[in-house]
Design a protein around this motif. Structure first.
Motif, mmCIF file in Angstrom:
data_model
loop_
_atom_site.group_PDB
_atom_site.id
_atom_site.type_symbol
_atom_site.label_atom_id
_atom_site.label_comp_id
_atom_site.label_asym_id
_atom_site.label_seq_id
_atom_site.Cartn_x
_atom_site.Cartn_y
_atom_site.Cartn_z
ATOM 1 N N VAL A 3 25.403 66.097 -81.090
ATOM 2 C CA VAL A 3 25.144 64.697 -81.404
ATOM 3 C C VAL A 3 24.620 64.607 -82.820
ATOM 4 O O VAL A 3 23.935 65.504 -83.300
ATOM 5 C CB VAL A 3 24.139 64.047 -80.430
ATOM 6 N N THR A 4 24.967 63.526 -83.508
ATOM 7 C CA THR A 4 24.493 63.331 -84.861
ATOM 8 C C THR A 4 23.195 62.549 -84.814
ATOM 9 O O THR A 4 23.136 61.460 -84.244
ATOM 10 C CB THR A 4 25.544 62.591 -85.704
ATOM 11 N N ILE A 5 22.143 63.109 -85.383
ATOM 12 C CA ILE A 5 20.837 62.454 -85.431
ATOM 13 C C ILE A 5 20.805 61.491 -86.614
ATOM 14 O O ILE A 5 20.369 60.363 -86.506
ATOM 15 C CB ILE A 5 19.707 63.494 -85.521
ATOM 16 N N SER A 6 21.265 61.942 -87.744
ATOM 17 C CA SER A 6 21.431 61.114 -88.933
ATOM 18 C C SER A 6 22.545 61.771 -89.736
ATOM 19 O O SER A 6 22.936 62.898 -89.435
ATOM 20 C CB SER A 6 20.122 61.032 -89.724
ATOM 21 N N PRO A 7 23.088 61.089 -90.720
ATOM 22 C CA PRO A 7 24.212 61.689 -91.459
ATOM 23 C C PRO A 7 23.903 63.111 -91.908
ATOM 24 O O PRO A 7 22.880 63.385 -92.524
ATOM 25 C CB PRO A 7 24.379 60.747 -92.656
ATOM 26 N N GLY A 8 24.768 64.023 -91.520
ATOM 27 C CA GLY A 8 24.633 65.410 -91.916
ATOM 28 C C GLY A 8 23.724 66.258 -91.050
ATOM 29 O O GLY A 8 23.627 67.459 -91.233
ATOM 30 N N ASP A 21 12.868 68.243 -66.875
ATOM 31 C CA ASP A 21 11.633 67.641 -66.378
ATOM 32 C C ASP A 21 11.966 66.255 -65.838
ATOM 33 O O ASP A 21 12.455 65.404 -66.573
ATOM 34 C CB ASP A 21 10.587 67.539 -67.488
ATOM 35 N N TYR A 22 11.678 66.024 -64.563
ATOM 36 C CA TYR A 22 12.008 64.748 -63.922
ATOM 37 C C TYR A 22 11.084 63.597 -64.320
ATOM 38 O O TYR A 22 11.339 62.459 -63.936
ATOM 39 C CB TYR A 22 11.991 64.887 -62.399
ATOM 40 N N THR A 23 10.021 63.858 -65.055
ATOM 41 C CA THR A 23 9.086 62.786 -65.384
ATOM 42 C C THR A 23 8.894 62.598 -66.888
ATOM 43 O O THR A 23 7.880 62.045 -67.315
ATOM 44 C CB THR A 23 7.719 63.028 -64.715
ATOM 45 N N LYS A 24 9.847 63.043 -67.670
ATOM 46 C CA LYS A 24 9.737 62.881 -69.120
ATOM 47 C C LYS A 24 11.011 62.284 -69.694
ATOM 48 O O LYS A 24 12.090 62.444 -69.132
ATOM 49 C CB LYS A 24 9.457 64.222 -69.778
ATOM 50 N N VAL A 25 10.858 61.624 -70.826
ATOM 51 C CA VAL A 25 11.997 61.100 -71.582
ATOM 52 C C VAL A 25 12.429 62.191 -72.561
ATOM 53 O O VAL A 25 11.586 62.820 -73.206
ATOM 54 C CB VAL A 25 11.592 59.823 -72.362
ATOM 55 N N ASN A 26 13.718 62.416 -72.662
ATOM 56 C CA ASN A 26 14.227 63.350 -73.667
ATOM 57 C C ASN A 26 13.808 62.808 -75.030
ATOM 58 O O ASN A 26 14.152 61.677 -75.380
ATOM 59 C CB ASN A 26 15.746 63.441 -73.564
ATOM 60 N N PRO A 27 13.045 63.569 -75.820
ATOM 61 C CA PRO A 27 12.542 63.058 -77.096
ATOM 62 C C PRO A 27 13.635 62.627 -78.061
ATOM 63 O O PRO A 27 13.405 61.795 -78.933
ATOM 64 C CB PRO A 27 11.723 64.209 -77.673
ATOM 65 N N PHE A 28 14.848 63.144 -77.881
ATOM 66 C CA PHE A 28 15.964 62.703 -78.719
ATOM 67 C C PHE A 28 16.201 61.203 -78.555
ATOM 68 O O PHE A 28 16.594 60.510 -79.484
ATOM 69 C CB PHE A 28 17.238 63.483 -78.376
ATOM 70 N N PHE A 29 15.950 60.690 -77.349
ATOM 71 C CA PHE A 29 16.206 59.282 -77.052
ATOM 72 C C PHE A 29 15.001 58.392 -77.289
ATOM 73 O O PHE A 29 15.089 57.180 -77.151
ATOM 74 C CB PHE A 29 16.705 59.137 -75.617
ATOM 75 N N GLY A 30 13.863 58.971 -77.594
ATOM 76 C CA GLY A 30 12.667 58.179 -77.860
ATOM 77 C C GLY A 30 11.494 58.641 -77.035
ATOM 78 O O GLY A 30 11.520 59.685 -76.396
ATOM 79 N N MET A 32 8.195 57.716 -74.174
ATOM 80 C CA MET A 32 7.985 56.989 -72.923
ATOM 81 C C MET A 32 7.606 55.537 -73.224
ATOM 82 O O MET A 32 8.082 54.619 -72.555
ATOM 83 C CB MET A 32 6.906 57.667 -72.077
ATOM 84 N N ASP A 33 6.771 55.320 -74.230
ATOM 85 C CA ASP A 33 6.395 53.949 -74.596
ATOM 86 C C ASP A 33 7.610 53.144 -75.030
ATOM 87 O O ASP A 33 7.734 51.961 -74.679
ATOM 88 C CB ASP A 33 5.329 53.947 -75.693
ATOM 89 N N GLU A 34 8.503 53.761 -75.783
ATOM 90 C CA GLU A 34 9.722 53.057 -76.195
ATOM 91 C C GLU A 34 10.607 52.737 -74.996
ATOM 92 O O GLU A 34 11.205 51.662 -74.921
ATOM 93 C CB GLU A 34 10.499 53.900 -77.223
ATOM 94 N N PHE A 35 10.660 53.650 -74.031
ATOM 95 C CA PHE A 35 11.436 53.393 -72.824
ATOM 96 C C PHE A 35 10.854 52.206 -72.057
ATOM 97 O O PHE A 35 11.577 51.311 -71.627
ATOM 98 C CB PHE A 35 11.493 54.641 -71.929
ATOM 99 N N LYS A 36 9.525 52.204 -71.909
ATOM 100 C CA LYS A 36 8.868 51.097 -71.211
ATOM 101 C C LYS A 36 9.111 49.775 -71.926
ATOM 102 O O LYS A 36 9.344 48.739 -71.278
ATOM 103 C CB LYS A 36 7.365 51.364 -71.084
ATOM 104 N N ASP A 37 9.068 49.791 -73.249
ATOM 105 C CA ASP A 37 9.350 48.572 -74.025
ATOM 106 C C ASP A 37 10.784 48.099 -73.792
ATOM 107 O O ASP A 37 11.030 46.904 -73.657
ATOM 108 C CB ASP A 37 9.122 48.812 -75.521
ATOM 109 N N MET A 38 11.723 49.040 -73.732
ATOM 110 C CA MET A 38 13.117 48.680 -73.476
ATOM 111 C C MET A 38 13.267 48.030 -72.102
ATOM 112 O O MET A 38 13.959 47.028 -71.948
ATOM 113 C CB MET A 38 14.017 49.907 -73.572
ATOM 114 N N VAL A 39 12.601 48.597 -71.089
ATOM 115 C CA VAL A 39 12.665 48.027 -69.741
ATOM 116 C C VAL A 39 12.128 46.592 -69.762
ATOM 117 O O VAL A 39 12.749 45.676 -69.205
ATOM 118 C CB VAL A 39 11.896 48.901 -68.718
ATOM 119 N N LYS A 40 11.002 46.368 -70.440
ATOM 120 C CA LYS A 40 10.429 45.015 -70.535
ATOM 121 C C LYS A 40 11.386 44.060 -71.239
ATOM 122 O O LYS A 40 11.567 42.917 -70.806
ATOM 123 C CB LYS A 40 9.088 45.051 -71.280
ATOM 124 N N GLU A 41 12.000 44.527 -72.319
ATOM 125 C CA GLU A 41 12.967 43.689 -73.050
ATOM 126 C C GLU A 41 14.150 43.331 -72.156
ATOM 127 O O GLU A 41 14.590 42.176 -72.133
ATOM 128 C CB GLU A 41 13.469 44.408 -74.309
#
Length: 167
Positions: A3-8, A21-30, A32-41
């Motif tokens: 996957v490309t994180i940023s150009p190059g 880990d069943y209780t963690k967010v893959n840091p590549f995707f952000g 846990m706080d960002e995930f919770k914010d997305m759910v609220k949005e």
């Protein structure tokens, strides 16, 4: 897969179905706080959010491998295996370790991890990966234990079988 994180800049994540880990967010995707914010949005826009739940297997680096090896399927030599077919041969998913659903301790922990997401993030349910490879008794148990205090959750099974005995 790369996957490309940023150009190059690229990284190799491996299979997204290889859960470490069943209780963690893959840091590549952000975070846990960002995930919770997305759910609220999403909820604010009238949408439901479901999590893709991989209940059939884990990554080889999942902590359960070393802490609870009896939670996994083993071959005749006692080695943890990847998912096998009915003849006992690998189906080719060698990047994952097959879970043993005869372990009550494992199924209890699996439900606990699912409940974690419902309670801590406010998601609305789960899309259950290869649901037909997990005993229907587990899905029935999970739904009963997750739908407490009148909470209704959305459960979507990915399955090649049409009648899995799930209520």
């Amino acid at each position: 897969f790369p996957v490309t994180i940023s150009p190059g800049i690229s990284r190799y994540l491996g299979s997204p179905y290889s859960i470490s880990d069943y209780t963690k967010v893959n840091p590549f995707f952000g975070s846990m706080d960002e995930f919770k914010d997305m759910v609220k949005e999403c909820h604010g826009m009238g949408m439901k959010v479901i999590l893709d739940w991989v209940g059939n297997h884990t990554a080889w680096d999942h902590p359960w491998i070393s802490k609870n090896p009896d939670w996994y399927t083993k071959d005749k030599n006692g080695n943890i295996t990847d998912p096998l077919n009915e003849e006992g041969n690998s189906i080719g998913w060698t990047d994952v370790a097959d879970l043993n659903y005869s372990s009550t301790a494992m199924t209890d922990e699996m439900v606990k991890c699912m409940k974690f997401w419902l309670d801590s993030t406010g998601i609305d349910g789960f899309r259950c990966d290869v649901a037909m490879s997990v005993p229907s008794a587990f899905w029935n148990k999970a739904r009963k234990e997750l739908e407490t205090d009148g909470r209704k959750i959305f459960m979507l099974a990915e399955s090649e079988e049409h009648d899995m005995g799930i209520s």
